[in-house]
Design a protein around this motif. Structure first.
Motif, PDB file in Angstrom:
ATOM      1  N   VAL A 179       0.854  -1.096  -0.004  1.00 21.80           N
ATOM      2  CA  VAL A 179       0.009  -0.007  -0.098  1.00 21.80           C
ATOM      3  C   VAL A 179       0.876   1.264   0.056  1.00 21.80           C
ATOM      4  CG1 VAL A 179      -1.401   1.314   1.443  1.00 21.80           C
ATOM      5  CG2 VAL A 179      -1.743  -1.168   1.263  1.00 21.80           C
ATOM      6  N   PHE A 180       0.534   2.350  -0.958  1.00 17.97           N
ATOM      7  CA  PHE A 180       1.225   3.373  -0.794  1.00 17.97           C
ATOM      8  C   PHE A 180       0.422   4.747  -0.509  1.00 17.97           C
ATOM      9  CE2 PHE A 180       2.598   0.869  -4.375  1.00 17.97           C
ATOM     10  CZ  PHE A 180       4.009   0.847  -4.157  1.00 17.97           C
ATOM     11  N   THR A 181       0.932   5.659   0.278  1.00 19.97           N
ATOM     12  CA  THR A 181       0.340   6.865   0.773  1.00 19.97           C
ATOM     13  C   THR A 181       1.329   8.067   0.712  1.00 19.97           C
ATOM     14  OG1 THR A 181       1.474   6.584   2.803  1.00 19.97           O
ATOM     15  CG2 THR A 181      -0.873   5.497   2.793  1.00 19.97           C
ATOM     16  N   GLN A 182       0.563   9.114   0.241  1.00 21.51           N
ATOM     17  CA  GLN A 182       1.100  10.271  -0.130  1.00 21.51           C
ATOM     18  C   GLN A 182       0.111  11.456   0.247  1.00 21.51           C
ATOM     19  OE1 GLN A 182       1.694  11.422  -4.287  1.00 21.51           O
ATOM     20  NE2 GLN A 182       3.773  12.305  -3.650  1.00 21.51           N
ATOM     21  N   SER A 183       0.731  12.604   0.714  1.00 19.06           N
ATOM     22  CA  SER A 183      -0.167  13.737   0.963  1.00 19.06           C
ATOM     23  C   SER A 183       0.256  15.006   0.054  1.00 19.06           C
ATOM     24  CB  SER A 183       0.249  14.245   2.609  1.00 19.06           C
ATOM     25  OG  SER A 183      -0.328  13.164   3.375  1.00 19.06           O
ATOM     26  N   LEU A 184      -0.713  15.721  -0.177  1.00 23.00           N
ATOM     27  CA  LEU A 184      -0.610  17.150  -0.876  1.00 23.00           C
ATOM     28  C   LEU A 184      -1.003  18.107   0.214  1.00 23.00           C
ATOM     29  CD1 LEU A 184      -2.173  16.232  -4.174  1.00 23.00           C
ATOM     30  CD2 LEU A 184       0.217  15.773  -3.736  1.00 23.00           C
ATOM     31  N   ILE A 185      -0.165  19.080   0.484  1.00 20.93           N
ATOM     32  CA  ILE A 185      -0.133  19.854   1.769  1.00 20.93           C
ATOM     33  C   ILE A 185      -0.171  21.320   0.927  1.00 20.93           C
ATOM     34  CG2 ILE A 185       0.704  20.764   3.649  1.00 20.93           C
ATOM     35  CD1 ILE A 185      -0.053  17.716   3.814  1.00 20.93           C
ATOM     36  N   ALA A 186      -1.422  21.930   1.288  1.00 18.20           N
ATOM     37  CA  ALA A 186      -1.659  23.143   0.840  1.00 18.20           C
ATOM     38  C   ALA A 186      -0.909  24.407   1.476  1.00 18.20           C
ATOM     39  CB  ALA A 186      -3.101  23.829   0.924  1.00 18.20           C
ATOM     40  N   PRO A 187      -0.210  25.330   0.716  1.00 18.18           N
ATOM     41  CA  PRO A 187       0.387  26.380   1.462  1.00 18.18           C
ATOM     42  C   PRO A 187      -0.546  27.400   2.095  1.00 18.18           C
ATOM     43  CG  PRO A 187       0.327  26.529  -0.942  1.00 18.18           C
ATOM     44  CD  PRO A 187      -0.337  25.437  -0.607  1.00 18.18           C
ATOM     45  N   PRO A 188       0.034  28.059   2.949  1.00 21.47           N
ATOM     46  CA  PRO A 188      -0.997  29.345   3.634  1.00 21.47           C
ATOM     47  C   PRO A 188      -1.638  29.918   2.610  1.00 21.47           C
ATOM     48  CG  PRO A 188       1.164  29.230   4.737  1.00 21.47           C
ATOM     49  CD  PRO A 188       1.261  28.259   3.469  1.00 21.47           C
ATOM     50  N   GLY A 189      -2.807  30.279   2.706  1.00 15.01           N
ATOM     51  CA  GLY A 189      -3.713  31.199   1.777  1.00 15.01           C
ATOM     52  C   GLY A 189      -4.398  30.507   0.724  1.00 15.01           C
ATOM     53  N   VAL A 190      -3.907  29.250   0.386  1.00 14.35           N
ATOM     54  CA  VAL A 190      -4.714  28.442  -0.624  1.00 14.35           C
ATOM     55  C   VAL A 190      -6.100  27.972  -0.194  1.00 14.35           C
ATOM     56  CG1 VAL A 190      -4.475  26.484  -1.932  1.00 14.35           C
ATOM     57  CG2 VAL A 190      -2.675  28.129  -1.778  1.00 14.35           C
ATOM     58  N   ILE A 191      -6.986  28.044  -0.976  1.00 14.84           N
ATOM     59  CA  ILE A 191      -8.317  27.455  -0.726  1.00 14.84           C
ATOM     60  C   ILE A 191      -8.653  26.622  -1.822  1.00 14.84           C
ATOM     61  CG2 ILE A 191     -10.928  28.103  -0.607  1.00 14.84           C
ATOM     62  CD1 ILE A 191     -10.129  30.739   0.438  1.00 14.84           C
ATOM     63  N   LEU A 192      -8.746  25.232  -1.455  1.00 12.85           N
ATOM     64  CA  LEU A 192      -8.984  24.311  -2.614  1.00 12.85           C
ATOM     65  C   LEU A 192     -10.639  24.239  -2.725  1.00 12.85           C
ATOM     66  CD1 LEU A 192      -7.900  21.759  -3.921  1.00 12.85           C
ATOM     67  CD2 LEU A 192      -8.494  20.353  -2.083  1.00 12.85           C
ATOM     68  N   GLU A 193     -10.883  24.533  -4.030  1.00  7.64           N
ATOM     69  CA  GLU A 193     -12.369  24.674  -4.327  1.00  7.64           C
ATOM     70  C   GLU A 193     -12.928  23.250  -5.032  1.00  7.64           C
ATOM     71  OE1 GLU A 193     -12.447  28.177  -7.084  1.00  7.64           O
ATOM     72  OE2 GLU A 193     -13.060  29.292  -5.409  1.00  7.64           O
ATOM     73  N   ARG A 194     -11.996  22.629  -5.844  1.00  2.97           N
ATOM     74  CA  ARG A 194     -12.548  21.406  -6.434  1.00  2.97           C
ATOM     75  C   ARG A 194     -11.691  20.534  -6.678  1.00  2.97           C
ATOM     76  NH1 ARG A 194     -14.194  20.945 -12.141  1.00  2.97           N
ATOM     77  NH2 ARG A 194     -13.636  23.133 -12.279  1.00  2.97           N
ATOM     78  N   VAL A 195     -11.903  19.198  -6.893  1.00  3.72           N
ATOM     79  CA  VAL A 195     -10.817  18.302  -7.474  1.00  3.72           C
ATOM     80  C   VAL A 195     -11.417  17.281  -8.524  1.00  3.72           C
ATOM     81  CG1 VAL A 195      -9.374  16.223  -6.394  1.00  3.72           C
ATOM     82  CG2 VAL A 195      -9.777  18.221  -4.882  1.00  3.72           C
ATOM     83  N   GLU A 196     -10.924  17.200  -9.448  1.00  2.00           N
ATOM     84  CA  GLU A 196     -11.100  16.360 -10.492  1.00  2.00           C
ATOM     85  C   GLU A 196     -10.366  15.088 -10.560  1.00  2.00           C
ATOM     86  OE1 GLU A 196     -12.987  18.660 -14.364  1.00  2.00           O
ATOM     87  OE2 GLU A 196     -10.731  19.180 -13.636  1.00  2.00           O
ATOM     88  N   ARG A 197     -10.919  13.958 -10.717  1.00  4.64           N
ATOM     89  CA  ARG A 197     -10.292  12.804 -10.906  1.00  4.64           C
ATOM     90  C   ARG A 197     -10.121  12.043 -12.260  1.00  4.64           C
ATOM     91  NH1 ARG A 197     -11.677   7.209 -10.034  1.00  4.64           N
ATOM     92  NH2 ARG A 197     -10.015   5.934  -8.846  1.00  4.64           N
ATOM     93  N   ARG A 198      -9.283  11.551 -12.734  1.00  4.59           N
ATOM     94  CA  ARG A 198      -9.243  11.090 -14.111  1.00  4.59           C
ATOM     95  C   ARG A 198      -9.435   9.626 -13.976  1.00  4.59           C
ATOM     96  NH1 ARG A 198      -3.733  11.359 -17.520  1.00  4.59           N
ATOM     97  NH2 ARG A 198      -4.698  13.180 -18.360  1.00  4.59           N
ATOM     98  N   HIS A 199     -10.242   8.997 -14.580  1.00  6.06           N
ATOM     99  CA  HIS A 199     -10.819   7.697 -14.636  1.00  6.06           C
ATOM    100  C   HIS A 199     -11.113   7.329 -16.176  1.00  6.06           C
ATOM    101  CE1 HIS A 199     -12.789   3.911 -13.099  1.00  6.06           C
ATOM    102  NE2 HIS A 199     -13.925   4.396 -14.150  1.00  6.06           N
ATOM    103  N   ASN A 200     -10.256   6.090 -16.406  1.00  3.53           N
ATOM    104  CA  ASN A 200     -10.079   5.506 -17.781  1.00  3.53           C
ATOM    105  C   ASN A 200     -10.106   6.714 -18.777  1.00  3.53           C
ATOM    106  OD1 ASN A 200     -10.468   2.863 -17.006  1.00  3.53           O
ATOM    107  ND2 ASN A 200     -12.453   2.966 -17.031  1.00  3.53           N
ATOM    108  N   GLY A 201      -9.154   7.699 -18.435  1.00  2.74           N
ATOM    109  CA  GLY A 201      -9.015   8.738 -19.573  1.00  2.74           C
ATOM    110  C   GLY A 201      -9.483   9.841 -19.141  1.00  2.74           C
ATOM    111  N   PRO A 202     -10.897  10.483 -19.169  1.00  2.00           N
ATOM    112  CA  PRO A 202     -11.483  11.705 -19.039  1.00  2.00           C
ATOM    113  C   PRO A 202     -11.500  11.935 -17.657  1.00  2.00           C
ATOM    114  CG  PRO A 202     -12.948   9.960 -20.132  1.00  2.00           C
ATOM    115  CD  PRO A 202     -11.648   9.411 -19.858  1.00  2.00           C
ATOM    116  N   TRP A 203     -11.444  13.326 -17.558  1.00  5.33           N
ATOM    117  CA  TRP A 203     -11.572  13.997 -16.021  1.00  5.33           C
ATOM    118  C   TRP A 203     -13.110  13.933 -15.549  1.00  5.33           C
ATOM    119  CZ3 TRP A 203      -7.172  14.557 -13.288  1.00  5.33           C
ATOM    120  CH2 TRP A 203      -5.989  14.538 -14.129  1.00  5.33           C
ATOM    121  N   TYR A 204     -13.335  13.627 -14.395  1.00  5.91           N
ATOM    122  CA  TYR A 204     -14.481  13.743 -13.673  1.00  5.91           C
ATOM    123  C   TYR A 204     -14.387  14.601 -12.481  1.00  5.91           C
ATOM    124  CZ  TYR A 204     -15.570  10.141 -17.117  1.00  5.91           C
ATOM    125  OH  TYR A 204     -15.953   9.481 -18.102  1.00  5.91           O
ATOM    126  N   ASP A 205     -15.646  15.351 -11.871  1.00  2.22           N
ATOM    127  CA  ASP A 205     -15.700  15.990 -10.511  1.00  2.22           C
ATOM    128  C   ASP A 205     -15.610  14.988  -9.597  1.00  2.22           C
ATOM    129  OD1 ASP A 205     -15.958  17.817  -8.583  1.00  2.22           O
ATOM    130  OD2 ASP A 205     -17.726  18.912  -9.747  1.00  2.22           O
TER     131      ASP A 205
END
Length: 362
Positions: A179-205
């Protein structure tokens, strides 16, 4: 596929493949132009090309209006009733608007266009509209296949996220393997609004749906996947400290993975929750508890922060997940994985004593 996905796929293809799709599109446009040319020549012989042009303008205006009159009521109704509304509008409102508008306009044209000619022109207009739809249907599957081939490759021109990516950590879980784990840590002031995930090629919300391979905690993202699963490919949309919208891609599939030296994924238990050594997506987990009378029960992790799985979808060290003493004692933490083979695998971690024997795949 959405237009944005199609555009990105085509832009990433080799020049030779792009030319193939371009030629196909030009053929469709040429066929549409040929039909219009033949129509205009027919009416030119009777000096009614002006009336024909007006009627074709009616077709151009009524096409989106008729489409909206058929589709919008159906979208306003959920379930099978929506499908019934769609067919009802398709057989009543649609023909009334489409053919009625052409007949009504034909009666007022000078030189006149007969009712038969108006109906024929309306039918031909439907065929003209159908040409690009049919062409797209023929090309859609090949575009989807091309999109699948883009997995693991960044979109041309895409930048990296503002988030800091931690090194990938390799652990082992009996029943799930590596099993692998990893983190994406936001710098100060950054507001994450949306994440898209690629599944079988296309990107989906990815927000608002269950995502087993990553979770969100505040403005940070935490990834977890097994060696038998496809590594997460994410596109982040955020606003920087100045409020400007930005986007970037993080492809864990393209990150070099550590090898060897596997050690068990440790989870410690507390009276009010668990402390995993790395955040775990809540959607992967359920708990086994032993009641005072010795019977067993299972519970899903409860989000006690703000009730929003999008904003707090991780089991984090130090979080209050559940007061076990109200039910019994925590026996084990079960973490589910779904390898690309399609069969579910489940790892059972006995709290405080490390991984136990693997549970059978479901």
């Amino acid at each position: 596929m959405e237009w944005q996905q199609i555009r990105e796929t085509l832009a990433a293809l080799p020049a030779a493949e792009q030319r193939t799709y371009t030629v196909g599109a030009l053929v469709v446009v040429a066929l549409m132009a040929l039909v219009l040319l033949l129509e205009s020549q027919y009416f030119r012989r009777t000096r009614r090309v002006g009336s024909w042009a007006v009627l074709r303008l009616v077709s151009l205006v009524m096409a989106p209006l008729t489409f909206a009159a058929i589709v919008m009521p159906a979208r306003a109704v959920s379930g099978m009733e929506g499908l019934a509304v769609f067919y009802a509008c398709l057989l009543t409102v649609g023909p009334l608007l489409w053919f009625g508008s052409h007949l009504l306009c034909a009666k007022r044209l000078r030189p006149a266009v007969s009712e038969v000619e108006a109906v024929v022109l309306a039918c031909i207009a439907l065929a003209i509209v159908a040409l690009p739809v049919i062409g797209f249907r023929f090309a859609e599957e090949s575009i989807r296949e091309a999109a699948r081939g883009l997995s693991g490759r960044p979109t041309p021109g895409a930048s990296a996220p503002a988030h800091r990516a931690t090194p990938v950590v390799r652990r082992s879980l009996p029943g799930a393997g590596v099993v692998f784990t990893q983190s994406l840590i936001a710098p100060p002031g950054v507001i994450l609004e949306r994440v898209e995930r690629r599944h079988n090629g296309p990107w989906y919300d990815a927000m608002g749906v269950t995502n087993n391979d990553f979770c969100r905690h505040g403005q940070d993202l935490h990834l977890m996947w097994s060696a038998e699963e496809a590594a997460p490919e994410l596109r982040l949309h955020w606003r920087n400290a100045a409020g400007q919208p930005q986007a970037g891609e993080h492809l864990a599939r393209g990150v070099p993975l550590p090898e060897g030296g596997d050690r068990p994924f440790a989870i410690a238990a507390r009276p009010d929750g668990i402390d995993p050594e790395a955040p775990i997506p809540r959607s992967r987990v359920f708990f086994n508890l032993t009641r005072a009378d010795g019977t067993q029960t299972s519970l899903l992790p409860k989000d006690t922060r703000d009730g929003r799985s999008d904003a707090n979808g991780c089991l984090m060290p130090g979080d209050v997940q559940f007061p076990w003493s109200n039910v019994g004692s925590l026996a084990s933490v079960n973490i589910s994985f779904r390898p690309q083979s399609g069969k579910y695998a489940r790892a059972v971690v006995e709290t405080g004593s490390g991984p136990a024997a693997p549970a059978p795949a479901r």
